[in-house]
Design a protein around this motif. Sequence first.
Motif, PDB file in Angstrom:
ATOM      1  N   MET A   1       0.837  -1.177   0.000  1.00 48.07           N
ATOM      2  CA  MET A   1       0.000   0.000   0.000  1.00 48.07           C
ATOM      3  C   MET A   1       0.885   1.245   0.000  1.00 48.07           C
ATOM      4  SD  MET A   1      -3.128   0.655   2.527  1.00 48.07           S
ATOM      5  CE  MET A   1      -3.355   2.226   3.221  1.00 48.07           C
ATOM      6  N   SER A   2       0.511   2.202  -0.835  1.00 49.10           N
ATOM      7  CA  SER A   2       1.323   3.404  -0.976  1.00 49.10           C
ATOM      8  C   SER A   2       0.570   4.613  -0.428  1.00 49.10           C
ATOM      9  CB  SER A   2       1.637   3.618  -2.461  1.00 49.10           C
ATOM     10  OG  SER A   2       2.287   4.840  -2.621  1.00 49.10           O
ATOM     11  N   TYR A   3       1.306   5.454   0.223  1.00 51.57           N
ATOM     12  CA  TYR A   3       0.722   6.675   0.767  1.00 51.57           C
ATOM     13  C   TYR A   3       1.013   7.883  -0.112  1.00 51.57           C
ATOM     14  CZ  TYR A   3      -0.119   4.086   5.044  1.00 51.57           C
ATOM     15  OH  TYR A   3      -0.568   3.185   5.952  1.00 51.57           O
ATOM     16  N   PHE A   4       1.427   7.648  -1.336  1.00 54.28           N
ATOM     17  CA  PHE A   4       1.806   8.741  -2.233  1.00 54.28           C
ATOM     18  C   PHE A   4       0.651   9.716  -2.449  1.00 54.28           C
ATOM     19  CE2 PHE A   4       1.981  10.620  -6.463  1.00 54.28           C
ATOM     20  CZ  PHE A   4       3.126  11.386  -6.322  1.00 54.28           C
ATOM     21  N   LYS A   5      -0.555   9.183  -2.727  1.00 50.60           N
ATOM     22  CA  LYS A   5      -1.697  10.069  -2.975  1.00 50.60           C
ATOM     23  C   LYS A   5      -2.027  10.898  -1.733  1.00 50.60           C
ATOM     24  CE  LYS A   5      -3.928   7.334  -6.549  1.00 50.60           C
ATOM     25  NZ  LYS A   5      -5.138   6.606  -6.932  1.00 50.60           N
ATOM     26  N   TYR A   6      -1.969  10.267  -0.588  1.00 53.27           N
ATOM     27  CA  TYR A   6      -2.245  10.971   0.659  1.00 53.27           C
ATOM     28  C   TYR A   6      -1.237  12.093   0.890  1.00 53.27           C
ATOM     29  CZ  TYR A   6      -2.467  11.862   5.671  1.00 53.27           C
ATOM     30  OH  TYR A   6      -2.550  12.462   6.895  1.00 53.27           O
ATOM     31  N   VAL A   7       0.032  11.793   0.712  1.00 53.96           N
ATOM     32  CA  VAL A   7       1.089  12.790   0.922  1.00 53.96           C
ATOM     33  C   VAL A   7       0.988  13.893  -0.122  1.00 53.96           C
ATOM     34  CG1 VAL A   7       3.592  13.153   0.940  1.00 53.96           C
ATOM     35  CG2 VAL A   7       2.612  11.157   2.078  1.00 53.96           C
ATOM     36  N   ALA A   8       0.721  13.537  -1.370  1.00 51.77           N
ATOM     37  CA  ALA A   8       0.590  14.539  -2.423  1.00 51.77           C
ATOM     38  C   ALA A   8      -0.579  15.470  -2.145  1.00 51.77           C
ATOM     39  CB  ALA A   8       0.429  13.849  -3.774  1.00 51.77           C
ATOM     40  N   MET A   9      -1.700  14.918  -1.719  1.00 45.88           N
ATOM     41  CA  MET A   9      -2.862  15.755  -1.406  1.00 45.88           C
ATOM     42  C   MET A   9      -2.590  16.641  -0.182  1.00 45.88           C
ATOM     43  SD  MET A   9      -5.056  15.433  -3.717  1.00 45.88           S
ATOM     44  CE  MET A   9      -6.424  16.269  -2.964  1.00 45.88           C
ATOM     45  N   ALA A  10      -1.883  16.115   0.791  1.00 41.78           N
ATOM     46  CA  ALA A  10      -1.554  16.909   1.975  1.00 41.78           C
ATOM     47  C   ALA A  10      -0.678  18.099   1.587  1.00 41.78           C
ATOM     48  CB  ALA A  10      -0.845  16.037   3.014  1.00 41.78           C
ATOM     49  N   TYR A  11       0.307  17.858   0.732  1.00 41.79           N
ATOM     50  CA  TYR A  11       1.160  18.956   0.264  1.00 41.79           C
ATOM     51  C   TYR A  11       0.363  19.945  -0.580  1.00 41.79           C
ATOM     52  CZ  TYR A  11       5.731  17.432   1.891  1.00 41.79           C
ATOM     53  OH  TYR A  11       6.803  17.119   2.671  1.00 41.79           O
ATOM     54  N   ALA A  12      -0.546  19.452  -1.397  1.00 41.25           N
ATOM     55  CA  ALA A  12      -1.366  20.337  -2.229  1.00 41.25           C
ATOM     56  C   ALA A  12      -2.222  21.246  -1.352  1.00 41.25           C
ATOM     57  CB  ALA A  12      -2.238  19.515  -3.171  1.00 41.25           C
ATOM     58  N   VAL A  13      -2.863  20.677  -0.349  1.00 40.01           N
ATOM     59  CA  VAL A  13      -3.679  21.482   0.560  1.00 40.01           C
ATOM     60  C   VAL A  13      -2.804  22.487   1.304  1.00 40.01           C
ATOM     61  CG1 VAL A  13      -5.091  21.389   2.661  1.00 40.01           C
ATOM     62  CG2 VAL A  13      -5.484  19.757   0.808  1.00 40.01           C
ATOM     63  N   PHE A  14      -1.636  22.050   1.745  1.00 38.61           N
ATOM     64  CA  PHE A  14      -0.719  22.945   2.447  1.00 38.61           C
ATOM     65  C   PHE A  14      -0.342  24.141   1.574  1.00 38.61           C
ATOM     66  CE2 PHE A  14       3.757  24.138   3.081  1.00 38.61           C
ATOM     67  CZ  PHE A  14       3.665  24.705   4.343  1.00 38.61           C
ATOM     68  N   PHE A  15       0.002  23.906   0.320  1.00 36.25           N
ATOM     69  CA  PHE A  15       0.406  24.995  -0.556  1.00 36.25           C
ATOM     70  C   PHE A  15      -0.771  25.899  -0.938  1.00 36.25           C
ATOM     71  CE2 PHE A  15       4.190  22.310  -1.332  1.00 36.25           C
ATOM     72  CZ  PHE A  15       5.131  23.240  -0.919  1.00 36.25           C
ATOM     73  N   ILE A  16      -1.956  25.343  -1.041  1.00 37.65           N
ATOM     74  CA  ILE A  16      -3.145  26.168  -1.309  1.00 37.65           C
ATOM     75  C   ILE A  16      -3.412  27.101  -0.133  1.00 37.65           C
ATOM     76  CG2 ILE A  16      -5.657  26.077  -1.560  1.00 37.65           C
ATOM     77  CD1 ILE A  16      -5.199  23.537  -3.279  1.00 37.65           C
ATOM     78  N   VAL A  17      -3.352  26.575   1.080  1.00 38.74           N
ATOM     79  CA  VAL A  17      -3.572  27.404   2.270  1.00 38.74           C
ATOM     80  C   VAL A  17      -2.455  28.433   2.406  1.00 38.74           C
ATOM     81  CG1 VAL A  17      -3.686  27.365   4.805  1.00 38.74           C
ATOM     82  CG2 VAL A  17      -4.928  25.667   3.464  1.00 38.74           C
ATOM     83  N   LEU A  18      -1.237  28.051   2.122  1.00 40.10           N
ATOM     84  CA  LEU A  18      -0.107  28.974   2.186  1.00 40.10           C
ATOM     85  C   LEU A  18      -0.291  30.121   1.188  1.00 40.10           C
ATOM     86  CD1 LEU A  18       2.634  29.188   3.678  1.00 40.10           C
ATOM     87  CD2 LEU A  18       3.663  28.110   1.681  1.00 40.10           C
ATOM     88  N   ALA A  19      -0.712  29.804  -0.017  1.00 41.85           N
ATOM     89  CA  ALA A  19      -0.959  30.837  -1.030  1.00 41.85           C
ATOM     90  C   ALA A  19      -2.114  31.736  -0.599  1.00 41.85           C
ATOM     91  CB  ALA A  19      -1.252  30.182  -2.379  1.00 41.85           C
TER      92      ALA A  19
END
Length: 57
Positions: A1-19
């Motif tokens: 099982m890979s957590y890539f999608k979870y980590v990618a979405m977490a980073y995406a949300v982080f950068f959206i909130v940061l922007a």
Amino acid sequence: MSYFKYVAMAYAVFFIVLAWDFIVPRLQIRQQLREARNRVVRAKRAAATPVEEELSR
């Protein structure tokens, strides 16, 4: 099982909130400065308008 999608979405949300935190305050400051300038212009116009006096002969 890979957590890539979870980590990618977490980073995406982080950068959206940061922007969002970067952009929104600047927009609010620009709006408030524009309103303050408009108030100053309106006050100058009101002070410059001549006072109406009754006509006399």
